[in-house]
Design a protein around this motif. Structure first.
Motif, PDB file in Angstrom:
ATOM      1  N   GLU A 223     -19.321 -82.019 -62.118  1.00  0.00           N
ATOM      2  CA  GLU A 223     -20.652 -81.850 -62.698  1.00  0.00           C
ATOM      3  C   GLU A 223     -21.288 -80.635 -62.011  1.00  0.00           C
ATOM      4  N   LEU A 224     -21.356 -79.555 -62.755  1.00  0.00           N
ATOM      5  CA  LEU A 224     -21.795 -78.281 -62.178  1.00  0.00           C
ATOM      6  C   LEU A 224     -23.132 -77.858 -62.750  1.00  0.00           C
ATOM      7  N   GLU A 225     -23.813 -77.075 -61.944  1.00  0.00           N
ATOM      8  CA  GLU A 225     -25.055 -76.476 -62.434  1.00  0.00           C
ATOM      9  C   GLU A 225     -24.711 -75.399 -63.462  1.00  0.00           C
ATOM     10  N   GLU A 226     -25.700 -75.068 -64.253  1.00  0.00           N
ATOM     11  CA  GLU A 226     -25.476 -74.076 -65.319  1.00  0.00           C
ATOM     12  C   GLU A 226     -25.045 -72.739 -64.734  1.00  0.00           C
ATOM     13  N   ASP A 227     -25.658 -72.351 -63.611  1.00  0.00           N
ATOM     14  CA  ASP A 227     -25.297 -71.064 -62.993  1.00  0.00           C
ATOM     15  C   ASP A 227     -23.846 -71.075 -62.510  1.00  0.00           C
ATOM     16  N   GLU A 228     -23.433 -72.208 -61.948  1.00  0.00           N
ATOM     17  CA  GLU A 228     -22.054 -72.317 -61.476  1.00  0.00           C
ATOM     18  C   GLU A 228     -21.056 -72.250 -62.638  1.00  0.00           C
ATOM     19  N   LYS A 229     -21.407 -72.969 -63.727  1.00  0.00           N
ATOM     20  CA  LYS A 229     -20.534 -72.930 -64.905  1.00  0.00           C
ATOM     21  C   LYS A 229     -20.372 -71.502 -65.420  1.00  0.00           C
ATOM     22  N   ASN A 230     -21.495 -70.781 -65.495  1.00  0.00           N
ATOM     23  CA  ASN A 230     -21.431 -69.396 -65.990  1.00  0.00           C
ATOM     24  C   ASN A 230     -20.583 -68.523 -65.068  1.00  0.00           C
ATOM     25  N   GLU A 231     -20.728 -68.772 -63.764  1.00  0.00           N
ATOM     26  CA  GLU A 231     -19.937 -67.992 -62.805  1.00  0.00           C
ATOM     27  C   GLU A 231     -18.440 -68.250 -62.987  1.00  0.00           C
ATOM     28  N   PHE A 232     -18.101 -69.537 -63.142  1.00  0.00           N
ATOM     29  CA  PHE A 232     -16.683 -69.885 -63.338  1.00  0.00           C
ATOM     30  C   PHE A 232     -16.149 -69.323 -64.652  1.00  0.00           C
ATOM     31  N   LEU A 233     -16.996 -69.385 -65.674  1.00  0.00           N
ATOM     32  CA  LEU A 233     -16.571 -68.849 -66.985  1.00  0.00           C
ATOM     33  C   LEU A 233     -16.351 -67.344 -66.916  1.00  0.00           C
ATOM     34  N   GLN A 234     -17.233 -66.667 -66.180  1.00  0.00           N
ATOM     35  CA  GLN A 234     -17.050 -65.219 -66.029  1.00  0.00           C
ATOM     36  C   GLN A 234     -15.775 -64.904 -65.247  1.00  0.00           C
ATOM     37  N   THR A 235     -15.504 -65.723 -64.220  1.00  0.00           N
ATOM     38  CA  THR A 235     -14.259 -65.542 -63.453  1.00  0.00           C
ATOM     39  C   THR A 235     -13.044 -65.764 -64.341  1.00  0.00           C
ATOM     40  N   ASN A 236     -13.103 -66.798 -65.161  1.00  0.00           N
ATOM     41  CA  ASN A 236     -11.997 -67.055 -66.098  1.00  0.00           C
ATOM     42  C   ASN A 236     -11.826 -65.917 -67.084  1.00  0.00           C
ATOM     43  N   GLN A 237     -12.979 -65.382 -67.542  1.00  0.00           N
ATOM     44  CA  GLN A 237     -12.891 -64.273 -68.484  1.00  0.00           C
ATOM     45  C   GLN A 237     -12.228 -63.056 -67.845  1.00  0.00           C
ATOM     46  N   MET A 238     -12.543 -62.830 -66.578  1.00  0.00           N
ATOM     47  CA  MET A 238     -11.903 -61.718 -65.872  1.00  0.00           C
ATOM     48  C   MET A 238     -10.385 -61.943 -65.757  1.00  0.00           C
ATOM     49  N   SER A 239      -9.993 -63.200 -65.464  1.00  0.00           N
ATOM     50  CA  SER A 239      -8.567 -63.520 -65.377  1.00  0.00           C
ATOM     51  C   SER A 239      -7.890 -63.361 -66.722  1.00  0.00           C
ATOM     52  N   ILE A 240      -8.585 -63.765 -67.773  1.00  0.00           N
ATOM     53  CA  ILE A 240      -8.030 -63.608 -69.132  1.00  0.00           C
ATOM     54  C   ILE A 240      -7.856 -62.137 -69.461  1.00  0.00           C
ATOM     55  N   ASN A 241      -8.858 -61.321 -69.131  1.00  0.00           N
ATOM     56  CA  ASN A 241      -8.746 -59.881 -69.380  1.00  0.00           C
ATOM     57  C   ASN A 241      -7.587 -59.264 -68.592  1.00  0.00           C
ATOM     58  N   LYS A 242      -7.455 -59.730 -67.343  1.00  0.00           N
ATOM     59  CA  LYS A 242      -6.358 -59.227 -66.511  1.00  0.00           C
ATOM     60  C   LYS A 242      -5.008 -59.609 -67.119  1.00  0.00           C
ATOM     61  N   LEU A 243      -4.911 -60.850 -67.587  1.00  0.00           N
ATOM     62  CA  LEU A 243      -3.673 -61.299 -68.225  1.00  0.00           C
ATOM     63  C   LEU A 243      -3.388 -60.494 -69.486  1.00  0.00           C
ATOM     64  N   HIS A 244      -4.420 -60.254 -70.243  1.00  0.00           N
ATOM     65  CA  HIS A 244      -4.256 -59.491 -71.485  1.00  0.00           C
ATOM     66  C   HIS A 244      -3.745 -58.083 -71.194  1.00  0.00           C
ATOM     67  N   ASN A 245      -4.374 -57.421 -70.237  1.00  0.00           N
ATOM     68  CA  ASN A 245      -3.933 -56.061 -69.876  1.00  0.00           C
ATOM     69  C   ASN A 245      -2.521 -56.064 -69.296  1.00  0.00           C
ATOM     70  N   LEU A 246      -2.252 -57.071 -68.456  1.00  0.00           N
ATOM     71  CA  LEU A 246      -0.930 -57.159 -67.838  1.00  0.00           C
ATOM     72  C   LEU A 246       0.151 -57.381 -68.888  1.00  0.00           C
ATOM     73  N   ILE A 247      -0.129 -58.265 -69.835  1.00  0.00           N
ATOM     74  CA  ILE A 247       0.864 -58.547 -70.890  1.00  0.00           C
ATOM     75  C   ILE A 247       1.111 -57.308 -71.738  1.00  0.00           C
ATOM     76  N   ASP A 248       0.055 -56.565 -72.055  1.00  0.00           N
ATOM     77  CA  ASP A 248       0.215 -55.325 -72.827  1.00  0.00           C
ATOM     78  C   ASP A 248       1.119 -54.339 -72.082  1.00  0.00           C
ATOM     79  N   LEU A 249       0.863 -54.203 -70.777  1.00  0.00           N
ATOM     80  CA  LEU A 249       1.688 -53.299 -69.982  1.00  0.00           C
ATOM     81  C   LEU A 249       3.131 -53.782 -69.905  1.00  0.00           C
ATOM     82  N   LEU A 250       3.323 -55.081 -69.716  1.00  0.00           N
ATOM     83  CA  LEU A 250       4.674 -55.637 -69.629  1.00  0.00           C
ATOM     84  C   LEU A 250       5.435 -55.455 -70.931  1.00  0.00           C
ATOM     85  N   VAL A 251       4.738 -55.636 -72.043  1.00  0.00           N
ATOM     86  CA  VAL A 251       5.376 -55.434 -73.351  1.00  0.00           C
ATOM     87  C   VAL A 251       5.813 -53.983 -73.509  1.00  0.00           C
ATOM     88  N   ASN A 252       4.931 -53.071 -73.130  1.00  0.00           N
ATOM     89  CA  ASN A 252       5.271 -51.645 -73.235  1.00  0.00           C
ATOM     90  C   ASN A 252       6.455 -51.286 -72.339  1.00  0.00           C
TER      91      ASN A 252
END
Length: 413
Positions: A223-252
């Motif tokens: 049970e997290l505060e709204e600010d904590e949830k947003n922080e975790f979501l932003q961290t996840n989004q950064m990880s998703i972006n990193k995965l996306h870029n990494l996969i593109d590079l690996l495919v190339n």
């Protein structure tokens, strides 16, 4: 057939020996026949002596005419002589086979011919035996060599310099063995490369996936505060972006290494390609207030793949932005040499130790000093692969704390 004999040394040798043998046998046969004819002449001479002696003894006054009759060709009394011989049974057909001298010479003639024939047969059979044995041994060796190639036990010999069909076959077997060994070695290297790639991919994906799994579990279970949830979501989004870029590079990378990417060089403007790469990195540069400066230069139309060359330049520029501090500068200077267009990308970032110059172009390599900075370690590797596939190269010069300069060499032809 003549061409085969000319090209095969053994054929040449056999034919030469056969011709020499035939000439030798012919000489022997000629000598025998000459001796036979000489004996016939001597026998005839003895007959003439007896005949002249008998006639001269009876008609001494006609001695000159008798000798002339033997020495000159005069048919005046030929018919008389023939009729006389016929009277006593000495006709041509009958007397020839009953004549002792004729029988002796006929026997000598037949024996000579038989000896010559046997010698020729022996020589021909010997030459055929030598030839068949030679061909059989060569075929046996070729068969063994092929089996050794199949079993990967073939020992490559030096290239054959002698002429001949079999030497050409051996030379081709050498080439075949070398080609197969090269392909097997390439397959082994590709196999090891794939193993390394799978290991590297697994290692690179573990960290962002672990981060996503952790923060996602916290979001679901805690049970997290709204600010904590947003922080975790932003961290996840950064990880998703990193995965996306990494996969593109690996495919190339995987497509490039498997030759699935077709680098197609076309005559296009290098200034246009360079500007596209600069525009792609400007957003990241502006976030750190980094200026990207391009010195004015005369545009050149050179053969290059504009899409993948832009990708290569962008990766170098992105690294320059990544490892430069706030309010930095990146200067780009284009120079022309006899054979290349040289693109110098100079930053004033953290710099690179000289011992790392070769390592930074290795796949997934990252120095311990930059582990805290976001990155996958594949950008420079991919950039060099792209440039090298077009006949160019990338070199680096740098000093710790004073920035780095990457020079991209693109061929002009």
């Amino acid at each position: 057939m003549i061409n085969i004999v000319k090209k095969e040394p053994v054929f040449k040798k056999i034919v030469s020996i056969l011709i020499a043998s035939i000439i030798f046998v012919f000489i022997i046969f000629t000598v025998f026949q000459y001796n036979n004819l000489k004996n016939i002449y001597l026998e005839q001479n003895e007959i003439n002596k007896r005949l002249i002696g008998t006639l001269v003894n009876k008609y001494p006054q006609d001695e000159v005419d008798i000798v002339k009759a033997i020495q000159t060709k005069d048919d005046k009394y030929r018919d008389l002589g023939q009729s006389t011989l016929d009277k006593f049974g000495y006709n041509e057909d009958y007397s020839m086979y009953k004549n002792v001298n004729f029988k002796e010479h006929l026997k000598y003639f037949l024996v000579n011919n038989l000896v010559v024939f046997v010698i020729l047969i022996i020589i021909v059979l010997f030459m055929v035996f030598i030839f068949v044995k030679y061909v059989f041994n060569k075929l046996i060796k070729i068969n063994k060599d092929i089996e050794n190639i199949i079993n990967n036990n073939y020992i490559v010999e030096e290239y054959f310099t002698q002429e001949g069909i079999f030497n050409r076959i051996y030379s081709d077997l050498n080439k075949l063995s070398k080609s197969l060994n090269l392909k097997l070695n390439n397959l082994e290297r590709e196999k090891e490369s794939i193993k390394e790639l799978v290991t590297d991919i697994s290692h690179q994906l573990k960290t962002p996936l672990a981060s996503l799994n952790l923060y996602n579990s916290l979001l679901l279970e805690e049970e997290l505060e709204e600010d904590e949830k947003n922080e975790f979501l932003q961290t996840n989004q950064m990880s998703i972006n990193k995965l996306h870029n990494l996969i593109d590079l690996l495919v190339n990378i995987s497509r490039l290494e498997a030759n699935m990417i077709n680098i197609k060089k076309e005559d296009k403007s290098i200034k246009e390609t360079l500007n596209k790469a600069i525009n792609s990195v400007k957003v990241k540069a502006s976030l750190k207030n980094i200026k990207v400066n391009l010195d004015e230069f005369e545009d050149k139309i050179i053969p290059h793949d504009s899409k993948w060359t832009e990708e290569s330049i962008f990766n170098v520029l992105e690294n320059a932005v990544k490892y430069s501090s706030q309010n930095g500068n990146i200067n780009i200077v284009v120079e022309e040499t006899i054979s290349f267009i040289k693109i110098n990308i100079q930053d004033n970032g953290i710099g690179i130790d000289k011992g790392e110059f070769n390592n930074i172009f290795k796949r997934f390599y990252r120095s311990e000093e930059v582990e805290d900075i976001e990155g996958s370690g594949v950008g420079l590797y991919l950039s060099r692969k792209i440039i090298e596939s077009q006949g160019g190269n990338i070199v680096v010069s740098s000093k710790k704390g004073q920035g780095s300069k990457f020079s991209l060499f693109l061929t002009k032809v």
